[in-house]
Design an enzyme around this catalytic site. Structure first.
Site, PDB file in Angstrom:
ATOM      1  N   GLU A 166      26.598  70.041  92.013  1.00  0.00           N
ATOM      2  CA  GLU A 166      27.591  70.842  91.285  1.00  0.00           C
ATOM      3  C   GLU A 166      27.412  72.629  92.239  1.00  0.00           C
ATOM      4  OE1 GLU A 166      26.272  71.643  87.594  1.00  0.00           O
ATOM      5  OE2 GLU A 166      25.425  73.600  87.812  1.00  0.00           O
ATOM      6  N   GLY A 226      13.808  69.585  72.237  1.00  0.00           N
ATOM      7  CA  GLY A 226      13.398  70.606  72.252  1.00  0.00           C
ATOM      8  C   GLY A 226      14.233  71.872  71.774  1.00  0.00           C
ATOM      9  N   ARG A 227      14.643  72.982  72.148  1.00  0.00           N
ATOM     10  CA  ARG A 227      14.826  73.567  71.513  1.00  0.00           C
ATOM     11  C   ARG A 227      16.440  73.725  71.466  1.00  0.00           C
ATOM     12  NH1 ARG A 227      11.780  77.838  75.187  1.00  0.00           N
ATOM     13  NH2 ARG A 227      13.060  76.254  76.859  1.00  0.00           N
ATOM     14  N   ILE A 228      17.211  74.237  72.576  1.00  0.00           N
ATOM     15  CA  ILE A 228      18.713  73.233  72.466  1.00  0.00           C
ATOM     16  C   ILE A 228      19.243  71.660  71.298  1.00  0.00           C
ATOM     17  CG2 ILE A 228      20.422  72.454  73.847  1.00  0.00           C
ATOM     18  CD1 ILE A 228      19.580  74.459  75.981  1.00  0.00           C
ATOM     19  N   ARG A 284      21.467  68.717  82.908  1.00  0.00           N
ATOM     20  CA  ARG A 284      21.151  68.687  84.611  1.00  0.00           C
ATOM     21  C   ARG A 284      21.614  67.281  85.236  1.00  0.00           C
ATOM     22  NH1 ARG A 284      21.022  73.682  83.883  1.00  0.00           N
ATOM     23  NH2 ARG A 284      19.533  75.144  84.830  1.00  0.00           N
ATOM     24  N   HIS A 320      30.066  73.543  83.997  1.00  0.00           N
ATOM     25  CA  HIS A 320      28.647  74.503  84.652  1.00  0.00           C
ATOM     26  C   HIS A 320      28.887  75.637  83.018  1.00  0.00           C
ATOM     27  CE1 HIS A 320      24.128  74.615  85.172  1.00  0.00           C
ATOM     28  NE2 HIS A 320      24.276  75.128  83.546  1.00  0.00           N
ATOM     29  N   VAL A 321      29.208  75.569  82.168  1.00  0.00           N
ATOM     30  CA  VAL A 321      29.820  77.128  80.939  1.00  0.00           C
ATOM     31  C   VAL A 321      29.075  76.822  79.643  1.00  0.00           C
ATOM     32  CG1 VAL A 321      32.045  76.742  81.701  1.00  0.00           C
ATOM     33  CG2 VAL A 321      32.132  75.110  80.025  1.00  0.00           C
ATOM     34  N   GLY A 322      27.917  75.878  79.792  1.00  0.00           N
ATOM     35  CA  GLY A 322      27.040  76.028  78.701  1.00  0.00           C
ATOM     36  C   GLY A 322      26.596  76.787  78.276  1.00  0.00           C
ATOM     37  N   ASP A 358      28.898  68.694  81.517  1.00  0.00           N
ATOM     38  CA  ASP A 358      29.065  69.794  81.994  1.00  0.00           C
ATOM     39  C   ASP A 358      28.428  70.282  82.996  1.00  0.00           C
ATOM     40  OD1 ASP A 358      29.404  72.731  81.283  1.00  0.00           O
ATOM     41  OD2 ASP A 358      26.915  73.523  80.573  1.00  0.00           O
TER      42      ASP A 358
HETATM   43  P1  NAP Z   1      12.888  72.975  76.097  1.00  0.00           P
HETATM   44  O1  NAP Z   1      12.798  73.614  74.409  1.00  0.00           O
HETATM   45  O2  NAP Z   1      11.965  72.866  76.840  1.00  0.00           O
HETATM   46  O3  NAP Z   1      13.218  71.571  75.513  1.00  0.00           O
HETATM   47  C1  NAP Z   1      13.437  70.231  76.693  1.00  0.00           C
HETATM   48  C2  NAP Z   1      12.782  69.151  76.322  1.00  0.00           C
HETATM   49  O4  NAP Z   1      12.366  68.274  77.061  1.00  0.00           O
HETATM   50  C3  NAP Z   1      11.652  69.301  75.165  1.00  0.00           C
HETATM   51  O5  NAP Z   1      11.852  68.633  73.998  1.00  0.00           O
HETATM   52  C4  NAP Z   1      10.709  68.345  76.203  1.00  0.00           C
HETATM   53  O6  NAP Z   1      10.189  67.594  75.186  1.00  0.00           O
HETATM   54  C5  NAP Z   1      11.928  67.332  76.722  1.00  0.00           C
HETATM   55  N1  NAP Z   1      11.262  66.823  78.388  1.00  0.00           N
HETATM   56  C6  NAP Z   1      10.636  67.683  78.887  1.00  0.00           C
HETATM   57  N2  NAP Z   1      10.182  66.507  79.529  1.00  0.00           N
HETATM   58  C7  NAP Z   1      10.897  65.381  78.912  1.00  0.00           C
HETATM   59  C8  NAP Z   1      11.056  64.043  79.953  1.00  0.00           C
HETATM   60  N3  NAP Z   1      10.484  63.546  81.074  1.00  0.00           N
HETATM   61  N4  NAP Z   1      11.312  62.974  78.866  1.00  0.00           N
HETATM   62  C9  NAP Z   1      11.857  63.032  77.980  1.00  0.00           C
HETATM   63  N5  NAP Z   1      12.268  64.975  77.907  1.00  0.00           N
HETATM   64  C10 NAP Z   1      11.631  65.325  78.157  1.00  0.00           C
HETATM   65  O7  NAP Z   1      14.482  73.499  76.909  1.00  0.00           O
HETATM   66  P2  NAP Z   1      15.459  74.085  75.909  1.00  0.00           P
HETATM   67  O8  NAP Z   1      15.602  75.484  75.866  1.00  0.00           O
HETATM   68  O9  NAP Z   1      15.858  73.362  74.373  1.00  0.00           O
HETATM   69  O10 NAP Z   1      16.729  73.394  77.652  1.00  0.00           O
HETATM   70  C11 NAP Z   1      16.932  72.533  78.057  1.00  0.00           C
HETATM   71  C12 NAP Z   1      17.342  72.078  79.513  1.00  0.00           C
HETATM   72  O11 NAP Z   1      18.686  72.323  78.990  1.00  0.00           O
HETATM   73  C13 NAP Z   1      16.965  73.233  79.949  1.00  0.00           C
HETATM   74  O12 NAP Z   1      16.057  72.388  80.704  1.00  0.00           O
HETATM   75  C14 NAP Z   1      17.987  73.040  80.653  1.00  0.00           C
HETATM   76  O13 NAP Z   1      18.764  72.876  82.487  1.00  0.00           O
HETATM   77  C15 NAP Z   1      18.781  72.725  80.395  1.00  0.00           C
HETATM   78  N6  NAP Z   1      20.271  74.227  79.722  1.00  0.00           N
HETATM   79  C16 NAP Z   1      21.492  74.032  80.330  1.00  0.00           C
HETATM   80  C17 NAP Z   1      22.712  74.730  79.977  1.00  0.00           C
HETATM   81  C18 NAP Z   1      23.968  74.158  80.797  1.00  0.00           C
HETATM   82  O14 NAP Z   1      24.846  75.569  81.201  1.00  0.00           O
HETATM   83  N7  NAP Z   1      24.264  73.213  80.198  1.00  0.00           N
HETATM   84  C19 NAP Z   1      22.164  76.222  79.251  1.00  0.00           C
HETATM   85  C20 NAP Z   1      21.119  76.153  79.208  1.00  0.00           C
HETATM   86  C21 NAP Z   1      20.156  75.023  78.931  1.00  0.00           C
HETATM   87  P3  NAP Z   1       8.297  66.095  75.277  1.00  0.00           P
HETATM   88  O15 NAP Z   1       7.868  68.103  75.984  1.00  0.00           O
HETATM   89  O16 NAP Z   1       7.522  66.193  74.275  1.00  0.00           O
HETATM   90  O17 NAP Z   1       9.003  65.851  76.310  1.00  0.00           O
END
Ligand code: NAP
Length: 313
Positions: free
Chosen positions: A261, A153-155, A232, A279-281, A256
């Site tokens: 947690e 996705g975005r990240i 997560r 959890h400092v992403g 992370d």
């Molecule tokens: P996003 O743009 O919605 O990207 C999520 C990706 O996951 C999509 O490409 C989606 O592709 C895929 N996905 C969804 N369900 C899935 C499944 N069941 N199996 C496999 N792939 C799946 O979200 P984002 O902005 O990149 O953020 C992603 C995640 O990073 C967040 O949900 C958040 O929990 C985590 N995060 C963590 C931190 C941190 O501090 N550590 C910071 C920011 C975000 P498809 O639709 O093609 O499946």
């Protein structure tokens, strides 16, 4: 506000709304009972203080508030909210995407470098005076590696871009192949784990992805394999990961996020060859400020009758 959010978010909201800071209330049930009949908005997210941390916004909690219209989440992941239950009641949910993408991708890449090159361990080695006696042992390398991204996705895409700059080959797994993406797509996570040696998790948490990475996937990753999780903790079967690390069925891990947690399994904390972050992403001053403002702007727009800026998909 059920959990403590950054000061800027609290200040922005206090300018426009009457805010109840639930975690500060000695008797939170009494405070809820008092505000419940008129409450329209909830602002929540990953809290900056760990006390009062676990306050999932589930159907039972929402049911306490008959006039609830919107839940604004600080952070892009909203697995702390039962989005299905909110939708069923017509409650809008917003999150804070995009503003944290590059920051989180930076952290993911830092974690990868630290885990593969054992940089925190090397720093500790120097500080303990061990360098005076012997050079730090050689480590594994990023050279020639393939990174499989779970959730492009975005990240995930921002991490892929960084991976390309570092000379990594990229592959991805998600629920479907994406148009216009040139990286090889794997419909099977197990097949991707077998084809790559770095597994980078960047997909959402929640019931659908619980324990997506289990013993089978870790064994497919193999003894030179590196697992990085910045998504997560619930996506990884932690006991299976601990066993794979202990038995050296994978090389190392950089984490992370953790299932329970801020509690981290003692077995992980005791392992010298893994890298663990609290959890400092997205946790930098500038990015947390952007997230705080976006959370507040969503609520302010909605309260004025305008559409929210970043509703969940
Ligand atoms: P996003 O743009 O919605 O990207 C999520 C990706 O996951 C999509 O490409 C989606 O592709 C895929 N996905 C969804 N369900 C899935 C499944 N069941 N199996 C496999 N792939 C799946 O979200 P984002 O902005 O990149 O953020 C992603 C995640 O990073 C967040 O949900 C958040 O929990 C985590 N995060 C963590 C931190 C941190 O501090 N550590 C910071 C920011 C975000 P498809 O639709 O093609 O499946």
């Amino acid at each position: 506000m059920p959990v403590p959010l950054p000061a800027l978010a609290q200040d922005c909201l206090a300018e426009h709304f009457s805010v109840t800071r639930l975690w500060r209330e000695a008797d939170s049930a009494a405070a809820v009972a008092k505000i419940a009949p008129g409450l329209r908005f909830i602002a929540t997210g990953v809290p900056i203080l760990t006390e009062g941390m676990s306050r999932p916004i589930d159907a039972a909690f929402m049911a306490l508030f008959p006039k609830l219209e919107m839940i604004a989440n600080l952070g892009v992941g909203y697995d702390n909210i039962d989005a299905g239950a909110a939708a069923a009641r017509g409650i809008t949910v917003t999150n804070t995407p995009d503003v944290l993408t590059d920051e989180t991708a930076d952290t993911a890449f830092g974690l990868l470098l630290c885990a593969v090159r054992q940089l925190p361990q090397a720093d500790k080695y120097l500080r303990e005076g061990k360098w005076l006696k012997e050079a730090f042992p050689v480590t594994a390398s990023l050279r020639g590696r393939t990174m499989g991204i779970v959730g492009l996705g975005r990240i995930g895409k921002a991490i892929a871009k960084r991976g390309e700059a570092f000379g990594l080959k990229i592959a991805y797994h998600g629920r479907s192949a994406q148009e216009g993406v040139a990286y090889p797509y794997f419909a099977s996570l197990e097949a991707m784990a077998r084809a790559c040696d770095i597994l980078m998790i960047a997909a959402p948490g929640g019931p659908e992805t619980r324990n997506l990475v289990d013993a089978r996937i870790l064994d497919a990753l193999g003894p030179e394999g590196v697992l990085i999780n910045i998504a997560r903790g619930t996506l990884v079967d932690e006991p299976a990961l601990i066993a794979a690390l202990r038995e050296r069925r994978i090389l190392t891990a950089g984490l992370d996020v953790f299932a329970g947690e801020p509690a981290v399994p003692a077995e992980l904390a005791a392992m010298a060859h893994v890298v663990l972050l609290p959890h400092v992403g997205s946790a930098t001053g500038p990015t947390r400020d952007l997230m705080s403002r976006l959370l507040a702007d969503n609520l302010i727009a909605f309260a004025k009758g305008a559409p929210p800026l970043t509703p969940i998909g």
